[in-house]
Scaffold this motif. Structure first.
Motif, short mmCIF file in Angstrom:
data_model
loop_
_atom_site.label_atom_id
_atom_site.label_comp_id
_atom_site.label_asym_id
_atom_site.label_seq_id
_atom_site.Cartn_x
_atom_site.Cartn_y
_atom_site.Cartn_z
N MET A 182 1.37 13.68 12.05
CA MET A 182 1.48 12.91 13.28
C MET A 182 2.72 12.02 13.22
SD MET A 182 -2.47 12.04 13.24
CE MET A 182 -3.58 13.35 12.69
N PRO A 185 2.79 6.63 14.36
CA PRO A 185 2.12 7.87 13.95
C PRO A 185 1.45 8.49 15.16
CG PRO A 185 0.77 5.99 13.42
CD PRO A 185 1.92 5.48 14.24
N ASP A 223 -2.87 19.45 10.24
CA ASP A 223 -4.11 18.84 10.70
C ASP A 223 -4.70 19.52 11.93
OD1 ASP A 223 -2.16 18.04 12.47
OD2 ASP A 223 -2.11 15.98 11.78
N LEU A 387 -6.03 17.13 1.93
CA LEU A 387 -6.33 15.95 2.76
C LEU A 387 -6.61 14.77 1.83
CD1 LEU A 387 -7.02 14.47 5.39
CD2 LEU A 387 -9.31 15.49 5.28
N SER A 388 -5.76 13.76 1.93
CA SER A 388 -5.87 12.62 1.03
C SER A 388 -6.18 11.35 1.81
CB SER A 388 -4.55 12.42 0.29
OG SER A 388 -3.56 11.96 1.20
N ALA A 389 -6.61 10.32 1.09
CA ALA A 389 -6.85 9.03 1.72
C ALA A 389 -5.56 8.48 2.33
CB ALA A 389 -7.40 8.05 0.69
N TYR A 391 -3.39 10.14 4.04
CA TYR A 391 -3.30 10.67 5.41
C TYR A 391 -4.02 9.74 6.38
CZ TYR A 391 -4.28 13.68 9.43
OH TYR A 391 -4.40 14.19 10.71
N VAL A 392 -5.20 9.27 5.99
CA VAL A 392 -5.97 8.37 6.84
C VAL A 392 -5.20 7.07 7.03
CG1 VAL A 392 -8.14 7.11 7.10
CG2 VAL A 392 -8.14 9.41 6.11
N ASN A 395 -2.24 7.47 9.47
CA ASN A 395 -2.58 7.68 10.87
C ASN A 395 -3.55 6.66 11.45
OD1 ASN A 395 -1.10 10.13 11.71
ND2 ASN A 395 -2.07 10.88 9.83
N GLY A 396 -4.09 5.80 10.61
CA GLY A 396 -5.03 4.79 11.10
C GLY A 396 -4.34 3.47 11.43
N ASP A 397 -3.12 3.30 10.95
CA ASP A 397 -2.41 2.06 11.24
C ASP A 397 -1.99 2.01 12.70
OD1 ASP A 397 -2.67 1.26 8.69
OD2 ASP A 397 -0.62 1.69 8.06
N TYR A 398 -1.98 0.82 13.25
CA TYR A 398 -1.54 0.67 14.63
C TYR A 398 -0.07 1.03 14.73
CZ TYR A 398 -1.14 -1.20 19.31
OH TYR A 398 -0.94 -1.32 20.64
N PRO B 302 -8.65 14.92 13.68
CA PRO B 302 -8.35 13.87 12.69
C PRO B 302 -7.40 12.82 13.26
CG PRO B 302 -7.28 15.95 12.10
CD PRO B 302 -8.20 16.24 13.24
N THR B 306 -8.75 9.07 13.16
CA THR B 306 -8.05 8.05 12.37
C THR B 306 -7.55 6.92 13.26
OG1 THR B 306 -6.06 9.44 12.48
CG2 THR B 306 -7.32 9.53 10.44
N GLY B 310 -8.47 3.04 12.84
CA GLY B 310 -7.46 1.99 12.74
C GLY B 310 -7.41 1.06 13.94
N ASP B 312 -6.51 1.75 16.99
CA ASP B 312 -5.29 2.01 17.76
C ASP B 312 -5.64 2.73 19.06
OD1 ASP B 312 -2.87 2.84 18.76
OD2 ASP B 312 -2.28 4.00 16.99
N ARG B 317 -2.82 10.73 21.94
CA ARG B 317 -3.47 11.71 21.06
C ARG B 317 -4.63 12.40 21.77
NH1 ARG B 317 -3.95 8.61 15.18
NH2 ARG B 317 -1.72 8.30 14.88
N ALA B 389 -10.80 6.64 4.80
CA ALA B 389 -10.40 7.04 3.46
C ALA B 389 -11.63 7.28 2.58
CB ALA B 389 -9.50 5.98 2.83
N VAL B 392 -12.74 10.85 2.48
CA VAL B 392 -11.95 11.66 1.54
C VAL B 392 -12.46 11.44 0.12
CG1 VAL B 392 -9.65 12.11 0.63
CG2 VAL B 392 -9.94 11.59 3.06
#
Lengths: 400, 400
Positions: A182, A185, A223, A387-389, A391-392, A395-398, B302, B306, B310, B312, B317, B389, B392
């Motif tokens: 993404m 993101p 994804d 798929l790792s933490a 990635y979250v 993409n989870g941050d604002y 995802p 995500t 977060g 957001d 999306r 996370a 995961v």
């Protein structure tokens, strides 16, 4: 013979490129320009997303109006120009006309692409300034700066080039791409740009791009998200003097495939949060279409991707995804391999081999394969990442 | 009138249950038994996964052979008895015959279910001992222990019950379920068991379970994975004296729906790593089927999950997933809400409202809706959880 060489989109004779800062992104290069020395044959393939972005609409239209002829590709990062309505279409057309004026070609010979945040408008003034600087900067070593200017969350620029020696002489194929999940993101936009100095008529060029993409760009997933802005464009300038007709097609497509393959693999390796490149191969399917569908389902399964990330040879998850993927599947004849290690076959379970399979999963490049047990000739490979933490987190941050 | 009450699967008159330790799992209860005081009308719905597990095969067969009559449901956790071949079928049948012998009914009146790790065989001795203990422990307050015994990665047992008062008297519906994503950590098995003391003929009971599941168990997703072992079973004993015919059907299905809804929501809230319950509603679709398909695509994205995690309000999306979901979609008339806040409508962007939408996303229960702009009457809601996370971590650890 197809031979990998250094370089990127300016490796073929007759192409210049530049990558500059125009201020859409705070600090980095965000505008790329690729220009052919004379009008080139052109072809493009585009996103299947129904929410297609303005640059997709405009570029498709320009290819149609020009009869498959293009002189330039102008691309910005930092703003996808998607979900932007009429104003977005005006902005995309303005990018083309500004470029056309500067380099002296009809506007329909300029192809445009964008990648970045969805739902914000482009700044026409910043773009115009950037295009002006880029047009001055154009040079035959501009491939690296151009590849950098189309990056978003990519960690690395992605370039590739190949030389082909034929009885009629040699020609080159060059390319660059972006994509890592993404974007900022926001979106998994995949952009690919290719050039060649072979002479290839537009419709044959289209066939080559589509054929090469089928097992490269269209066989990767980070994804499972198809962007609003995806596109792959190719320009064929003909300045090598080598002309591609039907009889040389297979060699030409091999070279295009080689470049696309390297770029596509680079995208997956650079996938957001990725630590491993995973090749998922499906065999024994009723058809090739069913094989690819099942491979894609496995490659997108969070269940499989987290197991790979954790180094767990959890073959039951692979069987379960194949079983729910909607294609023909016979559990009694299915077989699963992780690396070279067979873990399940004809309903027999080989638990004792799991440590060996776990060792394979510990590497950076992982191979998973499943035979669907239908006895068909359908075979396909899809590449993905784990798929790792991380990635979250990405993409989870604002967005700000 | 349908009224929620305390209790679970033993709330209806004429059912006993027990949940005991038989040693498949190291420390916890892992065997549940539910028994009707007299043979009950029975119905079941099953996984669509082609890799169906042995208990699915055996239970389907028993319902057919018994003509829709059942006296007991026996379930183990810790081992899914999936991908286990002929030996797995023998184990599943042995669970049924052992139970039938102890409680004194024909073997085809015993329904079996399993959940846990795929690709390992059941231990028949442990199961037989467990069934013996459970048969002794059966009691009318056994609903809590039984609900605990079917848990795998679930953090909480899931129970629900309702009372219905009709002119002909009152009856009860009770239930329990398990599921929270992947199991131990293997499969997203969803098991649901329901009882009622209303008298309902098997085929009408099947219709009620299928109707209620459509908007409850079949409208939730944690990770898009359909298990090899999914099943929902319902027994109708008739000991309330209330008989359900076509004219009482709507009231009956309302009660079944109420219990299924509570259980399904509990599963999503307990989703692996979940911090939020997310309701995704799609309107304006060509058909209800298309609405549900798009809602499911958004709920499994995802990218969206995500963003919700977060906080957001990344409506782009949601539009992008709708556009790639494969159903009819018109960007020019699409509309997106997060909570009550409209962020995108008829190609207009309302950036200034994002802080309000972000505030809604900060809560534990989140509502997302998108109108696909097709002007159709298709509407559907799918419930899911966010992607963290922690998910995961849970699924990346090695099984041991």
């Amino acid at each position: 013979m197809v031979e990998r060489i250094e370089g990127g989109i300016t490796a073929p004779i007759g192409f210049k490129a530049a990558g500059v800062k125009c201020g859409i992104k705070p600090a980095n290069r965000d505008l790329a320009l690729v220009v052919a020395s004379t009008p080139a044959q052109a072809a493009g393939i585009f996103t299947t997303n129904l929410a297609e972005a303005a640059p997709v609409v405009v570029t498709r239209d320009h290819l149609k109006r020009s009869g498959g002829i293009a002189t330039a590709i102008v691309t910005n990062s930092g703003c996808a120009n998607a979900c932007t309505g009429q104003q977005g279409l005006v902005s995309a057309r303005t990018m083309a006309t500004d470029t056309a004026t500067l380099i002296g070609c009809p506007e329909e010979q300029v192809l445009v692409a964008s990648t970045g945040v969805i739902g914000t408008q482009l700044n026409a003034d910043k773009l115009r300034k950037g295009i002006t600087i880029a047009a001055r900067d154009l040079n035959t070593e501009g491939h690296a700066a151009a590849a950098e200017a189309i990056m978003t969350t990519d960690l690395k620029p992605k370039i590739s080039a190949a030389r082909v020696v034929t009885q009629a002489g040699s020609f080159h194929v060059g390319g660059m791409a972006k994509g890592s999940g993404m974007i900022e993101p926001n979106m998994a936009t995949m952009l690919g740009f290719l050039t060649t100095d072979a002479g290839v008529e537009s419709s044959l060029l289209h066939r080559a791009v589509a054929d090469a993409a089928e097992t490269t760009f269209n066989a990767i997933t980070v994804d499972g998200e198809t962007s609003t802005n995806d596109m792959v464009l190719m320009l064929a300038g003909g300045h090598s003097g080598v002309q591609i007709e039907d009889s040389e097609y297979s060699l030409f497509v091999e070279a295009v495939h080689a470049v696309c393959h390297e770029l596509a693999q680079a995208i997956v390796k650079d996938g957001e949060g990725a630590t491993k490149l995973v090749a998922v191969t499906v065999t024994g399917a009723n058809t090739q279409h069913e094989a690819k569908h099942a491979a894609r389902a496995i490659a997108n399964s969070p269940l499989v991707k987290t197991a790979v990330h954790g180094g767990d040879p959890n073959w039951g998850r692979i069987v379960a995804v194949a079983g729910r993927s909607g294609v023909g599947f016979d559990l009694t004849h299915a077989r699963v391999h992780i690396g070279d290690v067979e873990l399940f076959s004809d309903e027999q379970i080989f638990d004792e081999r799991e440590p060996e399979a776990a060792q394979h999963l510990g590497g950076n490049e992982v191979a998973i394969s499943i035979d669907l047990g239908m006895g068909g000739s359908g075979v396909a490979t899809v590449w993905t990442c784990d798929l790792s933490a991380e990635y979250v987190r990405i993409n989870g941050d604002y967005r700000t």
